[in-house]
Design an enzyme around this catalytic site. Structure first.
Site, mmCIF file in Angstrom:
data_model
loop_
_atom_site.group_PDB
_atom_site.id
_atom_site.type_symbol
_atom_site.label_atom_id
_atom_site.label_comp_id
_atom_site.label_asym_id
_atom_site.label_seq_id
_atom_site.Cartn_x
_atom_site.Cartn_y
_atom_site.Cartn_z
ATOM 1 N N GLU A 78 7.190 -8.154 3.929
ATOM 2 C CA GLU A 78 7.267 -7.054 2.965
ATOM 3 C C GLU A 78 7.868 -7.532 1.641
ATOM 4 O OE1 GLU A 78 7.575 -3.298 6.093
ATOM 5 O OE2 GLU A 78 9.368 -3.915 4.979
ATOM 6 N N GLU A 101 2.329 -3.306 10.628
ATOM 7 C CA GLU A 101 3.382 -2.437 11.157
ATOM 8 C C GLU A 101 2.990 -0.973 10.971
ATOM 9 O OE1 GLU A 101 7.340 -2.817 9.680
ATOM 10 O OE2 GLU A 101 7.257 -5.006 9.559
#
Length: 666
Positions: A162, A321
């Site tokens: 991320e 995710e």
């Protein structure tokens, strides 16, 4: 569409040519004793897991001290995975520097806008422009690549994690030096910078590059230079992308046959990373997404998945995710209702995902995310969550023929422009209530309400093939983009844009002569002044809808511009609210207020009908069902909380998730 010259999918350890959808989670065995690992393997096989993301936050375990390495545990886990037929998406582990590194080199820590150090204790506490951090990170990447590059379990490399989630904006001296270099490459001379930044205003003219700084905290009640702010946003995204390239290039040097990705965080209000520019850097696109509570939560999930699918150029992408149930970071974290786990997962598949993965495999017993749901919850395998996970694994096995099939393009599109997003919400504007992504999502919801498929596409991509294009709050319109929009309409395309569009060029300089600036002639109208509304103000329109946030005092300047809707109340009473200029077979329409999904739906029905873009769904299902198409498979996603009869659709079909998703094979 972004170009992806190196697009490559996962390197499956066995039967590489067999179609399959990837299914798994982030796996964090370092949080658990070794005796749990074999239980994990058994449970993964039960659930149908065939891939996990590994070692994401393991730097401190892999390198406990500067000159010490511990690979034994990771060797064992990689071997266990391979022995059980489970592939590894192996992370470079650079997302969270270990305490020994930040203690020895506190100069790698970010600095916020107020000059305060961002201290360790959470994650992503590193400067994207720090040469010290870069050196240590690449040393770790090289060590992992040397050790595991030929391991049979390795399916892909996972760069960092991320990127930019917590450290996108760093105002340190390292960032200042890198920002100046970035500006010199962009502008060439200090004079060109001064022109672009309009530095004659407020006596800001620079005489030397060393005088230029990031837009740190200004005097109270004042504002930094708007173009300086915009360029710093551009630079910050590029700085993170440069780190991505550095890790990626090293991995390709060691393991040229292993694909490389990183997980975007394209959801909600996460805006700092220009993912449309990042996508082509990767062998395949990956994304993390979590449902945002609210009446448009499911629509936002679809919107994000749709945009990711188009950033991927229509090729398979990886849902790295999402959550099995509740998350831990919202003010109130509600568990998902029965069927929502499957519905959310399959919506991503419908929009092109060939991998469905969760954070995380086993719910943590300690740490900051211990209340975040997982595939195995605190309650263990004897739980509704694990049973739903296992059912989803079986569903994905049955859906294997979908793998690799392209998304079927729609006839309508919504343009999404990161720079208009950044710039339209900066300070010292007519209203600080403008929300770019919310307006785009409202139009997407209106398309869904009408049962019309629409793609969400990057503004600098290839969108001319669509028949109807909506460009909400296209605030920043450089001349080349204006020319493209005009050529699109000239060629018979139908454009719809909104308030606060066409206002500035790429330097945040206003297009003079009246609003909407670069789009004024195309739309056949002229606006002298904006009419932003206060929070409690509403305006009525003669089609029965209500506007909020914004109005425009429109003067129609071209006889070909038709007034579709007028204001009936407020300062603009009697004036045009919605216009449409016909140009041969094409048209350009303008919506001057925020109507929300309820007001946009009937208006869009009119505009779509005049553009010749119909729904592909039977009338009874429009609004209740979202349609997404991949190859021969039509995904019907239930937007209601009740079962639906879809028998009106031809072709053999089967329900994949009760009350949630059905697939019809044509």
């Amino acid at each position: 569409m972004p170009q992806h010259p190196r697009h490559r999918w996962l390197r499956w350890p066995s039967e590489p040519g067999r179609p399959r959808l990837a299914f798994g989670a982030d796996y964090n065995p370092e949080q658990w004793p070794r005796e749990v690992w074999r239980e994990d393997m058994r449970a993964m096989k039960t659930a149908g897991v065939n891939i996990v993301s590994l070692a994401i936050f393991s730097w401190a375990r892999i390198q406990p001290r500067a000159a010490a390495w511990d690979f034994a545990w990771l060797d064992e886990v990689m071997d266990l995975l391979h022995g059980h037929g489970i592939a590894a998406d192996l992370a470079t582990a650079t997302a969270s520097p270990p305490p020994w590194l930040t203690a020895a080199h506190p100069e790698i820590l970010p600095v916020d806008r107020d000059g305060r150090t961002v201290w360790p204790g959470a994650r992503q506490h590193w400067r994207p422009t720090s040469p010290v951090f870069r050196a240590h990170a690449l040393e770790l990447v090289a060590a992992l690549a040397e050790r595991y590059g030929t391991h049979p379990a390795l399916a892909a490399w996972h760069v960092n994690n991320e990127l930019g989630c917590h450290n996108v904006y760093d105002y340190s001296d390292d960032a200042a030096r890198a920002f100046r270099l970035w500006l010199r490459r962009r502008y060439g001379t200090i004079g060109a910078l001064n022109h672009a930044w309009a530095t004659t205003f407020w006596s800001q003219t620079y005489g030397d590059w060393e005088q230029v700084l990031p837009p740190r905290r200004p005097a109270p009640g004042s504002y930094p230079n708007p173009t300086q702010q915009l360029d710093f946003k551009r630079f910050s995204s590029d700085a993170l992308r440069e780190h991505l390239r550095a890790e990626r290039d090293l991995l390709r040097q060691y393991t040229p046959d292993i694909p490389v990705t990183t997980n975007f965080l394209l959801m909600g209000d996460t805006r700092g990373m220009h993912y449309a520019e990042w996508a082509a850097e990767l062998d395949f696109v990956a994304n993390d997404h979590y449902v945002i509570p609210g009446p448009q939560g499911l629509d936002e999930l679809s919107f994000s998945a749709n945009l990711v699918g188009n950033l991927a150029g229509g090729r398979p992408w990886y849902l790295m995710e999402h959550s099995t149930s509740a998350v831990n970071w919202q003010p109130v974290n509600k568990a998902k209702a029965p069927g929502e786990l499957a519905r959310d997962s399959l919506t991503h598949v419908a929009h092109g995902a060939d991998a469905v993965c969760f954070f995380q495999w086993r719910q943590s017993a300690g740490g900051a995310e211990k209340y975040h749901s997982a595939m195995i919850p605190h309650a263990g395998e004897d739980s509704d969550v694990f049973r739903a996970v296992t059912e989803l694994g079986a569903t994905l096995r049955d859906l294997a023929p979908v793998a690799g099939t392209p998304r079927e393009p729609a006839r309508a599109a919504i343009l999404f422009d990161w720079e208009s997003w950044w710039a339209s919400e900066q300070d010292s504007h007519p209203s600080d209530r403008v929300r770019y992504r919310r307006e785009a999502l409202d139009w997407y919801t209106a398309f869904l309400n009408l049962g019309i498929r629409a793609d969400v596409v990057p503004a600098h991509g290839a969108w001319e093939r669509y028949e109807l294009v909506v460009a909400p709050i296209l605030y920043m319109v450089p001349r080349p983009l204006a020319d493209r929009l005009e050529a699109f309409v000239d060629a018979g395309g139908h454009l719809v844009t909104t308030y606060f569009s066409g206002i500035v060029d790429e330097h945040e300089h206003v297009w003079l002569g009246g609003y909407p600036g670069a789009l004024r002639d195309l739309l056949g109208l002229r606006i002298e002044e904006f009419g932003p509304l206060l929070d409690d103000e509403r305006v009525a329109l003669d089609d029965g809808s209500t506007g909020t946030l914004w109005t425009d005092r429109i003067d129609v300047v071209d006889p070909a511009t038709e007034v579709l809707v007028r204001y009936t109340t407020g300062e603009q009473a009697g004036r045009p609210a919605v216009t449409r200029r016909a140009l041969g077979p094409g048209s350009a329409a303008y919506v001057s207020t925020r109507l929300g999904p309820a007001g946009l739906t009937p208006l869009l029905a009119t505009l779509a009908a005049r553009a010749g873009v119909p729904s592909e769904l039977p009338a009874a299902l429009r609004g209740a069902v979202e349609l997404a198409v991949r190859g021969a498979h039509r995904f019907l996603i239930n937007r209601t909380d009740r079962p639906l009869d879809v028998s009106a659709l031809a072709g053999p079909g089967r329900v994949l998730a009760p009350r949630a998703v059905m697939v019809v094979t044509s």
